[in-house]
Design an enzyme around this catalytic site. Structure first.
Site, mmCIF file in Angstrom:
data_model
loop_
_atom_site.group_PDB
_atom_site.id
_atom_site.type_symbol
_atom_site.label_atom_id
_atom_site.label_comp_id
_atom_site.label_asym_id
_atom_site.label_seq_id
_atom_site.Cartn_x
_atom_site.Cartn_y
_atom_site.Cartn_z
ATOM 1 N N ASP A 95 -5.372 96.813 28.052
ATOM 2 C CA ASP A 95 -4.235 95.915 27.823
ATOM 3 C C ASP A 95 -4.092 94.911 28.978
ATOM 4 O O ASP A 95 -4.849 94.943 29.961
ATOM 5 C CB ASP A 95 -2.984 96.783 27.655
ATOM 6 C CG ASP A 95 -1.985 96.200 26.670
ATOM 7 O OD1 ASP A 95 -2.054 94.998 26.371
ATOM 8 O OD2 ASP A 95 -1.109 96.959 26.204
ATOM 9 N N GLU A 138 -5.706 91.262 25.085
ATOM 10 C CA GLU A 138 -5.171 90.222 25.954
ATOM 11 C C GLU A 138 -4.303 89.248 25.164
ATOM 12 O O GLU A 138 -3.826 88.249 25.685
ATOM 13 C CB GLU A 138 -6.380 89.551 26.642
ATOM 14 C CG GLU A 138 -6.118 88.492 27.648
ATOM 15 C CD GLU A 138 -6.198 87.101 27.034
ATOM 16 O OE1 GLU A 138 -6.045 86.141 27.771
ATOM 17 O OE2 GLU A 138 -6.413 86.977 25.803
ATOM 18 N N TRP A 139 -4.113 89.585 23.878
ATOM 19 C CA TRP A 139 -3.171 88.895 22.977
ATOM 20 C C TRP A 139 -3.541 87.439 22.700
ATOM 21 O O TRP A 139 -2.689 86.638 22.271
ATOM 22 C CB TRP A 139 -1.737 88.961 23.531
ATOM 23 C CG TRP A 139 -1.379 90.270 24.141
ATOM 24 C CD1 TRP A 139 -1.575 91.505 23.581
ATOM 25 C CD2 TRP A 139 -0.774 90.511 25.419
ATOM 26 N NE1 TRP A 139 -1.132 92.484 24.437
ATOM 27 C CE2 TRP A 139 -0.628 91.897 25.567
ATOM 28 C CE3 TRP A 139 -0.332 89.668 26.439
ATOM 29 C CZ2 TRP A 139 -0.078 92.486 26.717
ATOM 30 C CZ3 TRP A 139 0.241 90.250 27.580
ATOM 31 C CH2 TRP A 139 0.360 91.635 27.700
ATOM 32 N N GLY A 140 -4.786 87.062 22.992
ATOM 33 C CA GLY A 140 -5.212 85.700 22.665
ATOM 34 C C GLY A 140 -4.730 84.648 23.639
ATOM 35 O O GLY A 140 -4.886 83.448 23.383
ATOM 36 N N ASP A 186 1.791 91.231 19.362
ATOM 37 C CA ASP A 186 1.805 92.479 18.591
ATOM 38 C C ASP A 186 2.318 92.251 17.168
ATOM 39 O O ASP A 186 3.229 91.459 16.939
ATOM 40 C CB ASP A 186 2.705 93.511 19.262
ATOM 41 C CG ASP A 186 2.099 94.037 20.553
ATOM 42 O OD1 ASP A 186 1.021 93.559 20.963
ATOM 43 O OD2 ASP A 186 2.709 94.945 21.152
HETATM 44 C C1 GLA Z 1 0.980 95.990 24.250
HETATM 45 C C2 GLA Z 1 -0.143 96.048 23.227
HETATM 46 C C3 GLA Z 1 0.222 97.044 22.149
HETATM 47 C C4 GLA Z 1 0.441 98.414 22.769
HETATM 48 C C5 GLA Z 1 1.492 98.337 23.849
HETATM 49 C C6 GLA Z 1 1.593 99.620 24.637
HETATM 50 O O1 GLA Z 1 2.150 95.494 23.701
HETATM 51 O O2 GLA Z 1 -0.369 94.786 22.679
HETATM 52 O O3 GLA Z 1 -0.781 97.116 21.155
HETATM 53 O O4 GLA Z 1 -0.778 98.889 23.298
HETATM 54 O O5 GLA Z 1 1.215 97.294 24.781
HETATM 55 O O6 GLA Z 1 2.562 99.566 25.656
#
Ligand code: GLA
Length: 412
Positions: A173, A206-208, A228
Site C-alpha cells: 500500500d 498506489e491508487w493510480g 478504493d
Molecule cells: C488502502 C487500500 C485498501 C486497503 C486499506 C487498508 O485504503 O487502498 O485496499 O488495503 O488501505 O488499510
C-alpha cells in the site's frame, strides 16, 4: 569476509558535482541504498514472470476491515474449497491490513498475538494444505493505512519474513510515504521480494496517483488504478468511489494491461450489499471484460446462492482469464447504452452490452465495431443465461435491463 565492489554513483550525483563521479563502496550483502542505486531505472528490469492471467482470490478488507483473525481466514480458506471457488480459479487468500502490531527487538514484523495466536507460518501452512496460496499486506511508508508498522526501511527484512512464512502474494500500500517516489519505492520492494528466491505476486496499491500503469509493468504484477471501491453503483464518499466511477477511470488504461501486468480496479464488492443484483452482475462482467484481478471481498463463508452464482459464473471467469490477456474496452458509447469488446485467444470476442440508464433498452453491436467483417457469421452465447442465442450475421442485439448487462461470447 564481505564481498565488496566499487560502483560509480552516476546520475544521482552528476548535477551537483561535475567532473569524475565519486566512487562508492557497496557491500553486496547489504540491501541496496536507494539513494545510490535507482532500481526502477535498470533498463534490464523485468517483472517476475508470475500472474500470466489476472490473479483471483479473496481479500479480507472490503467486508471485514480490521476485524480479522485466524478463524476468519481459515474459514475463508475452507469455503474457497467447499464452494468450488478454488476449482474455479480463486486461489489467493489475502490478509489485508491490521494483522501486524509491532516489530520485535530485531525489527521483525510481529503479527497480532491475540488475533493470530498460531502465527502466520501456521496459517500459511493451513492455507497451502488446502491447495490455496497465501497473500499478505504491507505498505511502502512508515505506517500502513490502518496505522500499523509499514515496511519503509525494512524492505529486505520484511521480504525475508514473508518468504519464510510462505507468502505467495504481497499487496503493498501507499500510506505514510511522505515524499517517496512511488516508482522507486515499489522497485525496491520488488527487488527485495526477488532476492528471497520465492515466487511472490506483487500487487502495487498506489491508487493510480503517479501513473503506475507507466512503470508498473516492469515492477509488479498488478497496480491499483483508482481510489478504493465502495459497495455502491456510483458516488464518492471520502476516499471511496462507486463501481461505475472506477469503471470510467480504469477503462481508458486498457493498452497498459497484458499477461503478468494488470490494471487493478480494486476488489469485488459483490455480496456486500449496496448494489442490486443487476448492478452486481454488471460489476462482475465489467471486471472480467477489463481482465481485472478478481478478488472476492465479501463474507464468502456466509454468502447465499445468488452471490455464489455470480462469483462462480465460469463462462464469465473464462473471459477474465483468457490467455491472450487483452483488457477489453468500450467500443461504442451512446450515452447510457454502451458496447464493450475483448478479443479472445480463440479469435472470438467477449462483448458486454451495458445499460447505465433507468429503463430497459435494446442495444445492438455490429461485427464491424468488434473488428470483424460485416458479413461474417458467428455463434453468440449468452454468458449469464448460459444459452446460445444462435448464429448471427452482421451483429446481434439484446434487451438490457436498467443498470444491467447482457454479456456474450462470440465465436466465428
Ligand atoms: C488502502 C487500500 C485498501 C486497503 C486499506 C487498508 O485504503 O487502498 O485496499 O488495503 O488501505 O488499510
Amino acid at each position: 569476509m564481505a564481498l565488496s565492489v566499487l560502483l560509480f554513483a552516476g546520475n544521482a550525483m552528476s548535477q551537483e558535482s561535475p567532473g569524475p563521479a565519486p566512487q562508492v563502496k557497496l557491500d553486496l550483502h547489504e540491501p541496496p541504498n536507494p539513494t545510490i542505486i535507482r532500481p526502477s531505472e535498470d533498463p534490464k528490469r523485468t517483472v517476475n514472470g508470475l500472474a500470466l492471467t489476472p490473479p483471483m482470490g479473496w481479500n479480507s478488507w472490503n467486508k471485514f476491515g480490521c476485524n480479522i483473525d485466524e478463524q476468519l481466514v481459515r474459514g475463508a480458506a475452507d469455503t474457497m474449497v467447499s464452494s468450488g471457488m478454488r476449482d474455479a480459479g480463486y486461489v489467493y487468500v489475502v490478509i489485508d491490513d491490521c494483522w501486524q502490531v509491532d516489530r520485535d527487538a530485531q525489527g521483525v514484523l510481529v503479527a497480532d498475538p491475540k488475533k493470530f495466536p498460531s502465527g502466520m507460518k501456521a496459517l500459511s501452512d493451513y492455507i497451502h494444505s488446502k491447495g490455496l496460496k497465501f497473500g499478505i499486506y504491507s505498505d511502502a511508508g512508515s505506517k500502513t493505512c490502518g496505522g500499523r508498522p509499514g515496511s519503509q526501511g525494512h524492505e529486505y527484512q520484511d521480504a525475508r519474513t514473508f518468504a519464510a512464512w510462505g507468502v505467495d502474494y504481497l499487496k503493498y500500500d501507499w500510506c505514510w510515504t511522505g515524499v517517496r517516489k512511488a516508482e522507486e519505492a515499489y522497485a525496491l520492494m520488488a527487488d527485495a521480494l526477488r532476492s528471497t528466491g520465492r515466487d511472490i505476486v506483487f500487487s502495487i496499491c498506489e491508487w493510480g496517483k503517479d501513473q503506475p500503469w507507466e512503470w508498473g509493468p516492469k515492477i509488479g504484477n498488478l497496480w491499483r488504478t483508482t481510489a478504493d471501491i465502495r459497495a455502491a453503483w456510483s458516488g464518492r464518499v471520502r476516499f471511496r468511489i462507486g463501481m461505475v466511477d472506477i469503471v470510467d477511470l480504469n477503462e481508458p488504461l486498457y493498452a497498459h494491461a497484458g499477461p503478468g501486468h494488470w490494471n487493478d480496479p480494486d476488489m469485488l464488492e459483490i455480496g456486500n450489499g449496496g448494489m442490486t443484483d443487476a448492478e452486481e452482475r454488471s460489476h462482475f462482467s465489467l471486471w472480467a471484460i477489463m481482465a481485472a484481478p478478481l478478488m472476492a471481498g465479501n463474507d464468502i463463508a456466509n454468502m447465499d446462492a445468488r452471490v455464489r452464482d455470480i462469483l462462480l459464473n465460469r463462462d464469465v471467469i473464462a473471459i477474465d482469464q483468457d490467455t491472450l490477456g487483452i483488457q477489453g474496452h468500450r467500443v461504442r458509447d451512446d450515452g447510457d447504452a454502451e458496447v464493450w469488446s475483448k478479443p479472445l485467444a480463440d479469435g472470438g470476442r467477449a462483448v458486454v452490452l451495458f445499460n447505465r440508464g433507468s429503463q430497459s433498452v435494446e442495444i445492438a453491436a455490429k461485427w464491424t465495431e468488434l473488428g470483424y467483417p460485416a458479413k461474417m457469421s458467428a455463434e453468440v452465447r449468452d454468458l449469464w443465461a448460459h444459452k446460445s442465442l444462435g448464429r448471427k450475421t452482421g451483429g446481434f442485439s439484446a434487451t438490457v435491463p436498467s443498470h444491467g448487462v447482457v454479456m456474450v461470447r462470440i465465436t466465428p
